[in-house]
Design an enzyme around this catalytic site. Structure first.
Site, short mmCIF file in Angstrom:
data_model
loop_
_atom_site.label_atom_id
_atom_site.label_comp_id
_atom_site.label_asym_id
_atom_site.label_seq_id
_atom_site.Cartn_x
_atom_site.Cartn_y
_atom_site.Cartn_z
N HIS A 126 0.85 -1.19 0.00
CA HIS A 126 0.00 0.00 0.00
C HIS A 126 0.88 1.24 0.00
CE1 HIS A 126 -4.17 -1.62 1.25
NE2 HIS A 126 -3.52 -2.49 0.53
N TYR A 162 -9.54 5.21 6.95
CA TYR A 162 -9.78 5.56 8.35
C TYR A 162 -10.89 6.60 8.36
CZ TYR A 162 -5.46 3.26 9.92
OH TYR A 162 -4.48 2.33 10.24
N PRO A 195 -4.89 0.45 18.66
CA PRO A 195 -4.58 -0.09 17.33
C PRO A 195 -4.61 0.94 16.19
CG PRO A 195 -6.76 -0.78 18.02
CD PRO A 195 -6.13 -0.11 19.20
N LYS A 211 0.54 -0.09 14.96
CA LYS A 211 1.93 -0.13 15.42
C LYS A 211 2.30 -1.34 16.30
CE LYS A 211 3.83 3.46 13.64
NZ LYS A 211 3.81 2.95 12.29
N TYR A 222 3.56 6.68 10.09
CA TYR A 222 2.74 5.52 9.74
C TYR A 222 3.60 4.40 9.12
CZ TYR A 222 -1.45 2.88 8.60
OH TYR A 222 -2.41 1.90 8.55
P1 FAD Z 1 0.86 -11.66 21.66
O1 FAD Z 1 0.45 -11.70 20.24
O2 FAD Z 1 -0.14 -11.27 22.68
O3 FAD Z 1 1.47 -13.09 22.01
C1 FAD Z 1 1.77 -13.48 23.34
C2 FAD Z 1 1.68 -14.98 23.46
O4 FAD Z 1 2.02 -15.36 24.77
C3 FAD Z 1 0.27 -15.50 23.22
O5 FAD Z 1 0.30 -16.55 22.29
C4 FAD Z 1 -0.19 -15.96 24.59
O6 FAD Z 1 -1.09 -17.04 24.52
C5 FAD Z 1 1.11 -16.34 25.24
N1 FAD Z 1 1.07 -16.29 26.72
C6 FAD Z 1 0.43 -15.40 27.51
N2 FAD Z 1 0.62 -15.68 28.80
C7 FAD Z 1 1.40 -16.77 28.85
C8 FAD Z 1 1.93 -17.55 29.90
N3 FAD Z 1 1.69 -17.25 31.19
N4 FAD Z 1 2.69 -18.62 29.59
C9 FAD Z 1 2.95 -18.94 28.30
N5 FAD Z 1 2.47 -18.24 27.24
C10 FAD Z 1 1.70 -17.17 27.52
N6 FAD Z 1 -0.38 -4.26 15.29
C11 FAD Z 1 0.17 -3.79 14.12
O7 FAD Z 1 1.40 -3.63 14.06
N7 FAD Z 1 -0.59 -3.50 13.01
C12 FAD Z 1 -1.95 -3.65 13.03
O8 FAD Z 1 -2.60 -3.43 12.01
C13 FAD Z 1 -2.57 -4.09 14.28
N8 FAD Z 1 -3.90 -4.26 14.36
C14 FAD Z 1 -4.46 -4.75 15.52
C15 FAD Z 1 -5.82 -4.90 15.56
C16 FAD Z 1 -6.42 -5.41 16.72
C17 FAD Z 1 -7.91 -5.54 16.76
C18 FAD Z 1 -5.61 -5.81 17.83
C19 FAD Z 1 -6.25 -6.40 19.08
C20 FAD Z 1 -4.25 -5.66 17.77
C21 FAD Z 1 -3.66 -5.12 16.64
N9 FAD Z 1 -2.28 -4.96 16.55
C22 FAD Z 1 -1.72 -4.42 15.39
C23 FAD Z 1 -1.41 -5.30 17.67
C24 FAD Z 1 -0.74 -6.69 17.53
O9 FAD Z 1 -1.72 -7.67 17.29
C25 FAD Z 1 0.04 -7.03 18.81
O10 FAD Z 1 0.86 -5.94 19.15
C26 FAD Z 1 0.90 -8.31 18.64
O11 FAD Z 1 0.09 -9.45 18.67
C27 FAD Z 1 1.95 -8.41 19.74
O12 FAD Z 1 2.64 -9.64 19.63
P2 FAD Z 1 3.30 -10.36 20.88
O13 FAD Z 1 3.90 -11.61 20.35
O14 FAD Z 1 4.17 -9.41 21.60
O15 FAD Z 1 2.10 -10.66 21.86
C1 DHB Z 2 -5.88 -3.13 10.73
C2 DHB Z 2 -5.77 -2.92 12.07
C3 DHB Z 2 -5.34 -1.70 12.53
O1 DHB Z 2 -5.20 -1.49 13.84
C4 DHB Z 2 -5.02 -0.68 11.65
O2 DHB Z 2 -4.64 0.52 12.15
C5 DHB Z 2 -5.12 -0.89 10.32
C6 DHB Z 2 -5.55 -2.14 9.84
C7 DHB Z 2 -6.36 -4.44 10.23
O3 DHB Z 2 -6.68 -5.31 11.07
O4 DHB Z 2 -6.45 -4.63 9.03
#
Ligand code: FAD
Ligand code: DHB
Length: 388
Positions: free
Chosen positions: A72, A200, A292, A296, A383
């Site tokens: 994009h 957005y 979100p 980021k 962004y």
């Molecule tokens: P997590 O994905 O939370 O992974 C942590 C893991 O640890 C999980 O699998 C969990 O089960 C495990 N765990 C937890 N506790 C324990 C324990 N006690 N023992 C063992 N394992 C455990 N980010 C972007 O960059 N771009 C986007 O467009 C974007 N959109 C989003 C949209 C939504 C609706 C949401 C909710 C989030 C979005 N994010 C986005 C954020 C992104 O999804 C998270 O920042 C990302 O998942 C972080 O990864 P992580 O591996 O640090 O944590």
């Molecule tokens: C999506 C999620 C976001 O938080 C964002 O800023 C843009 C796109 C997505 O899930 O596609």
């Protein structure tokens, strides 16, 4: 059991760290509380920055991303029914990629399976010991048995609700938090997106986001209250609330259909400082959360993993602790910039305040963003991801 790095959590940060360490001959074991199927089904991020693409390539798992990901070159912002475009390409020369977190997770899991690196799923009661000593270890329960892993380092990649951050000495950790009085209600549908680029939406009825996963799969979000019960949101209601927030062209192009996933995510800003406690290093959502809006969270997780993997590789190759010493400061410098941008974008686009003064300020700032090349450049730079 003994390993060099025990990684808690098989989300994107844990899996990516594991893969990068393995590439450099550093043994690691991942402990994950959930089953692999459960982790794969969580629909979350959709937009990735160049830094994340580069790391996935470096980890050797970028092939499908390049085949299926959608580049994009800009984004659209719709204000009260009128759409404006900001070009990333013109302002920064860079692009972002739309490629779902579920796909990234699958690629990383497949990559890990292909090299035979161990992940223990359904690992319960994970507990961290001796993090301030030179001989840390982790205990957990799996297959009905209590087990122990001795290691050199522990990487806490277990998300916001994980055990790692809670294992840091209370006196050594400072947390900063802002909770917003709203959430995002998201749905995934097998319908074509309304636009080739993300839209957005700022509207008096509330924020909306039109995103996608593929040319035939859309992801939509609506601002909702925190008290919302997902059961009271049948698909028809979602579409009826989305339509009036869109511009006419998007409304005409909107194809509705049954949702294949529906969830509510609360909005929160959170930072824990520092990110190192002796032999424990936090990375990703375990240390910080962004609302979100700025897309980021996953990208920050990847940038933490970039710094942490480099530091650990340097430690084992050169016996140098320099990277480990600076990990927390380097990661936090980037994190706070992303926190600022995500907070700003959230305040700019949501209906948060009923005070007309706040609403006028929002509109004035948006007008400035669309008219000023400098403002648009700042937006685009943030962004697509700031340079290192
Ligand atoms: P997590 O994905 O939370 O992974 C942590 C893991 O640890 C999980 O699998 C969990 O089960 C495990 N765990 C937890 N506790 C324990 C324990 N006690 N023992 C063992 N394992 C455990 N980010 C972007 O960059 N771009 C986007 O467009 C974007 N959109 C989003 C949209 C939504 C609706 C949401 C909710 C989030 C979005 N994010 C986005 C954020 C992104 O999804 C998270 O920042 C990302 O998942 C972080 O990864 P992580 O591996 O640090 O944590
Ligand atoms: C999506 C999620 C976001 O938080 C964002 O800023 C843009 C796109 C997505 O899930 O596609």
């Amino acid at each position: 059991m003994r390993t060099q790095v025990a990684i808690i959590g098989a989300g994107p940060s844990g899996l990516l760290l594991g893969q990068l360490l393995h590439k450099h001959g550093i043994d690691n074991v991942i402990l994950e509380r959930q089953t692999g199927e459960y982790v794969l089904e969580r629909v979350r991020a959709g937009v990735i920055e160049q830094v994340t693409m580069d790391l996935l390539d470096e980890a050797g798992v970028g092939v499908r991303m390049h085949e299926d990901g959608l580049l994009h070159e800009g984004v659209q912002i719709c204000v009260n029914g009128v759409r404006h475009r900001i070009s990333f390409k013109d302002m920064t020369g860079k692009s972002v990629m739309v490629y779902g977190q579920t796909e990234i997770t699958k690629d990383l899991m497949d990559g890990r399976a292909a090299v035979g690196a161990p992940t223990i799923y359904a690992a319960y009661d994970v507990s961290l010991h001796g993090i301030l000593s030179d001989t840390p270890h982790v205990t957990f329960r799996a297959d009905g048995k209590v087990q122990q892993i001795e290691c050199d380092f522990i990487a806490g990649c277990d998300g916001f609700h994980g055990v790692s951050r809670k294992s840091a000495p209370h006196a050594a950790i400072v947390t900063h938090e802002r909770v917003y009085p709203l959430g995002w209600l998201g749905i995934l549908t097998d319908t074509p997106p309304v636009s080739e680029e993300l839209i957005y939406v700022r509207h008096p009825l509330g924020f909306a986001l039109c995103s996608m996963r593929t040319p035939t799969r859309s992801r939509y979000y609506l601002q909702c209250s925190l008290a919302e019960d997902i059961e009271s949101w049948p698909d028809e209601r979602f579409w009826e609330e989305l339509k009036p927030r869109l511009d006419e062209e998007a409304r005409d192009r909107l194809v509705t259909g049954p949702s294949i996933e529906k969830s509510i995510a609360p909005l929160r800003s959170f930072v824990a400082e520092p990110m190192r406690f002796g032999r424990l290093f936090l990375a990703g959502d375990a240390a910080h959360i962004v609302p979100p809006t700025g897309a980021k969270g996953l990208n920050l997780a990847a940038s933490d993993v970039r710094y942490l993997s480099q530091a650990l590789i340097e430690y084992y190759a050169e016996k140098s602790e320099a990277g480990l010493k600076h990990y927390s400061d380097r990661a936090l410098a980037r994190i706070w910039k992303a926190e600022r941008f995500s907070w700003w974008m959230t305040m700019l686009l949501h209906r948060i305040s009923e005070d007309p003064f706040d609403q006028k300020i929002q509109l004035a700032e948006l007008d400035y963003l669309f008219r000023s090349k400098a403002a648009a450049t700042v937006f685009a730079e943030n962004y697509v991801g700031l340079p290192y």
